[in-house]
Design a protein around this motif. Structure first.
Motif, PDB file in Angstrom:
ATOM      1  N   PRO A 356       0.858  -1.200   0.000  1.00 44.84           N
ATOM      2  CA  PRO A 356       0.000   0.000   0.000  1.00 44.84           C
ATOM      3  C   PRO A 356       0.884   1.237   0.000  1.00 44.84           C
ATOM      4  N   ALA A 357       0.487   2.251  -0.771  1.00 46.26           N
ATOM      5  CA  ALA A 357       1.352   3.428  -0.859  1.00 46.26           C
ATOM      6  C   ALA A 357       0.572   4.665  -1.250  1.00 46.26           C
ATOM      7  N   LEU A 358       0.787   5.740  -0.508  1.00 42.50           N
ATOM      8  CA  LEU A 358       0.378   7.086  -0.906  1.00 42.50           C
ATOM      9  C   LEU A 358       1.643   7.823  -1.315  1.00 42.50           C
ATOM     10  N   GLY A 362       7.546   5.032  -1.821  1.00 45.94           N
ATOM     11  CA  GLY A 362       7.690   3.813  -1.033  1.00 45.94           C
ATOM     12  C   GLY A 362       6.572   3.484  -0.085  1.00 45.94           C
ATOM     13  N   GLY A 363       5.670   4.414   0.180  1.00 45.88           N
ATOM     14  CA  GLY A 363       4.524   4.104   1.027  1.00 45.88           C
ATOM     15  C   GLY A 363       4.775   4.164   2.519  1.00 45.88           C
ATOM     16  N   TYR A 364       5.781   4.918   2.941  1.00 43.90           N
ATOM     17  CA  TYR A 364       6.107   4.977   4.367  1.00 43.90           C
ATOM     18  C   TYR A 364       4.958   5.562   5.182  1.00 43.90           C
ATOM     19  N   LEU A 365       4.414   6.692   4.743  1.00 48.93           N
ATOM     20  CA  LEU A 365       3.350   7.326   5.525  1.00 48.93           C
ATOM     21  C   LEU A 365       2.167   6.375   5.705  1.00 48.93           C
ATOM     22  N   GLU A 366       1.674   5.807   4.625  1.00 50.13           N
ATOM     23  CA  GLU A 366       0.476   4.973   4.723  1.00 50.13           C
ATOM     24  C   GLU A 366       0.691   3.747   5.596  1.00 50.13           C
ATOM     25  N   ARG A 475      -1.027  -5.076  -8.119  1.00 48.50           N
ATOM     26  CA  ARG A 475      -1.983  -5.402  -7.068  1.00 48.50           C
ATOM     27  C   ARG A 475      -1.336  -5.212  -5.702  1.00 48.50           C
ATOM     28  N   ILE A 476      -2.132  -4.842  -4.723  1.00 46.62           N
ATOM     29  CA  ILE A 476      -1.611  -4.592  -3.382  1.00 46.62           C
ATOM     30  C   ILE A 476      -1.360  -5.909  -2.657  1.00 46.62           C
ATOM     31  N   ARG A 477      -0.209  -6.005  -2.058  1.00 52.30           N
ATOM     32  CA  ARG A 477       0.138  -7.119  -1.174  1.00 52.30           C
ATOM     33  C   ARG A 477       0.706  -6.507   0.104  1.00 52.30           C
ATOM     34  N   GLN A 478       0.142  -6.874   1.231  1.00 52.29           N
ATOM     35  CA  GLN A 478       0.626  -6.336   2.495  1.00 52.29           C
ATOM     36  C   GLN A 478       2.078  -6.750   2.718  1.00 52.29           C
ATOM     37  N   PRO A 479       2.901  -5.858   3.278  1.00 50.16           N
ATOM     38  CA  PRO A 479       4.320  -6.189   3.463  1.00 50.16           C
ATOM     39  C   PRO A 479       4.550  -7.525   4.174  1.00 50.16           C
ATOM     40  N   GLU A 480       3.758  -7.805   5.220  1.00 52.72           N
ATOM     41  CA  GLU A 480       3.966  -9.043   5.978  1.00 52.72           C
ATOM     42  C   GLU A 480       3.635 -10.297   5.181  1.00 52.72           C
ATOM     43  N   ASP A 481       2.907 -10.145   4.062  1.00 51.45           N
ATOM     44  CA  ASP A 481       2.558 -11.295   3.224  1.00 51.45           C
ATOM     45  C   ASP A 481       3.568 -11.541   2.107  1.00 51.45           C
ATOM     46  N   THR A 482       4.580 -10.712   2.022  1.00 56.07           N
ATOM     47  CA  THR A 482       5.616 -10.884   1.003  1.00 56.07           C
ATOM     48  C   THR A 482       6.502 -12.075   1.373  1.00 56.07           C
ATOM     49  N   PRO A 483       6.668 -13.071   0.479  1.00 57.86           N
ATOM     50  CA  PRO A 483       7.454 -14.274   0.825  1.00 57.86           C
ATOM     51  C   PRO A 483       8.847 -13.972   1.350  1.00 57.86           C
ATOM     52  N   MET A 484       9.494 -12.919   0.858  1.00 54.37           N
ATOM     53  CA  MET A 484      10.849 -12.605   1.315  1.00 54.37           C
ATOM     54  C   MET A 484      10.892 -12.254   2.792  1.00 54.37           C
TER      55      MET A 484
END
Length: 525
Positions: A356-358, A362-366, A475-484
């Protein structure tokens, strides 16, 4: 190349040009340390040499100890003539005419010095050039890992009139053809950087609240100032001093986290020692070349860097057209496979993801805003976060209000003008924010100095097109759901101090009044 740096590096009260008749103050700063050591009873003071920057072969002694700084540059490098006409320059050499001994001065010395910025540093970082990259490709003893930032990928896609997914696959094919061992996506490192930033903010917010409730002295926990942008960080370190530096986020940038992933995780998978892997990052701005050169991202024992070379989007397009033709990626006739762990792509290769990003940086604020609302107030903001425009398009605010009471106030502040305004508020204790996403470039990273330019569109229009393409296609993928993220947590658990893999530190190199005799650039010849 100088024009590519952000305004935060070039402007304000930073000295932007070190002329041949002015002295490099680094040896004198070292001398001051020796004097302090002598006062405390340790060691003997030695008179320092003075260093002047001049063309090779020039003689400017005039009764002083004849010391001359020669910046050496590979004469085969394409940038040599453009950096300084009239002959080659020599890196890392300070030659003393009295005894011929050679001392070392590096880009790291320049970054840790308040004397000058872009003139000396631009010369030194020219080693991170396209010519250097091509030479590394020809070295069969090294394996090249190339990582690309989301906004550089978007820039190449728009310039090539291709989708982001097609652009990624064509790049993977091309890079494999030219000898790159692995092509990876910094978006996976971005997920780790965002999670690190979220956890840091919540920790610092709670610490701030504890300090306030105990009536202790003023807390340095808040606001948290995003430190992803190296141009802004350079400006803060060289001009703002400890009263601002203490607020910088300690989270590493995606570029440098990717460096850790490459050297600590990918190296083992490739069954190669980290010293035999060269990490090249493709980024939207020149300031990232400075970041890669910081000593905080160099292993002190082996002198191995997390990122050896940074190329801008424009430099990478130049490389592509040289290899395949004037149409660039449209002339690439094959597609490559993307690694679903090291690339933010679905396992069937059909979908690219983003966090997710505004904004375009990089989407830090959001991400920090949503995480803080859930963790601190058990509140999950629904729908899009509303941004309230400020006095110009590059300053916007987001607030969390619960039961009529404002709980959080965040801001996006892009461009040097808004950085300065934020600093003024902070120094006057009139800062209203808990968190600020600060970026040196107006319109953020989509408008970085290293991005491709368009004759038909204004920079803001082009940046908006990149941003729209990035949001629309991925498509949006939450950071915690990223396989890495899971793979990285396993890696971090093997270290005694896992935080060292994602954290960094900063240094105050602003000019001090007591150092005025040596901090200024004074005529010496």
């Amino acid at each position: 190349m100088t024009s590519g740096f952000s305004g935060a590096v070039k402007l304000a009260d930073i000295n932007d040009f070190l002329t041949p008749s002015q002295q490099c103050i680094k040896p004198q700063l070292d001398a001051k340390k020796r004097k302090d050591k002598k006062k405390n009873g340790g060691g003997t003071e030695k008179k320092p040499s003075e260093v002047g920057i001049g063309r090779r072969g020039s003689k400017r002694t005039r009764g002083r100890r004849g010391v001359k700084l020669e910046m050496e540059m590979d004469l085969d490098d394409d940038n040599t003539d453009t950096m300084m006409s009239g002959g080659g320059m020599h890196f890392d050499q300070i030659k003393t005419s009295s005894d011929g001994k050679t001392a070392k001065i590096t880009l790291n010395d320049c970054l840790a010095c308040s004397g000058c910025v872009t003139s000396a540093e631009t010369v030194l970082i020219s080693a991170q050039s396209l010519g250097k990259f091509e030479k590394l490709l020809a070295n069969k003893d090294k394996s090249i890992v190339l990582s690309i930032s989301p906004m550089s990928l978007a820039g190449l896609a728009v310039a090539s009139s291709l989708s982001l997914l097609e652009t990624s696959k064509r790049l993977a094919f091309l890079f494999h053809q030219v000898g790159v061992s692995k092509f990876v996506d910094q978006s996976v490192a971005q997920a780790i950087a965002l999670l690190t930033s979220c956890e840091e903010f919540v920790e610092r917010y709670r610490l701030h609240q504890q300090s306030a409730s105990s009536s202790s002295s003023s807390s340095s926990s808040l606001p948290v100032l995003c430190s992803e942008c190296p141009g802004w960080v350079c400006y803060a370190e060289k001009t703002q001093g400890p009263n601002v530096i203490k607020y910088l986020s300690k989270a590493r940038s995606p570029q440098q986290i990717m460096g850790v992933l490459v050297k600590e995780l990918l190296a083992k998978e490739m069954q190669k020692p980290a010293k035999d892997i060269i990490h090249c990052a493709v980024m939207p701005c020149y300031d990232k070349k400075l970041e890669a050169s910081r000593e905080e991202f160099t292993d002190t024992d082996s002198e191995r860097k997390d990122v050896e070379i940074v190329l801008t989007t424009a430099e990478m397009m130049e490389f592509i057209t040289k290899r395949v033709g004037s149409k660039g990626l449209r002339d690439v006739k094959g597609v490559g496979k993307l690694d679903p762990v090291y690339f933010n792509v679905s396992s069937d290769q059909s979908t690219l993801y983003r966090p997710p990003a505004l904004g375009a940086s990089g989407g830090y604020l959001e991400n920090v805003f949503r995480y803080a609302a859930r963790s601190l107030f058990d509140h999950d903001p629904e729908g899009d976060i509303k941004l309230t425009p400020g006095r110009n398009p590059d300053i916007q605010e987001a607030t969390l209000t619960i039961g009529g009471e404002e709980k959080l106030r965040f801001a996006l502040a892009y461009g040097f003008r808004n950085i300065q305004n934020t600093m003024r508020k902070l120094k006057r204790n009139r800062n209203p924010y808990h968190y600020v996403e600060l970026m040196a470039c107006p319109a953020g990273c989509a408008n970085g100095g290293g991005q491709l330019k368009s004759e038909a569109k204004k920079p803001r229009e082009l940046a908006a097109e990149l941003q729209q393409k990035y949001y629309k296609e991925l498509r949006i993928r939450q950071p915690e759901d990223t396989p890495m993220v899971k793979a990285f947590r396993t890696l971090a658990s093997r270290f005694e101090k896992g935080d060292d893999l994602v954290s960094t530190s900063f240094r105050d190199v602003s000019k001090k009044e007591e150092d005025s005799e040596i901090a200024g650039l004074t005529e010496t010849w």
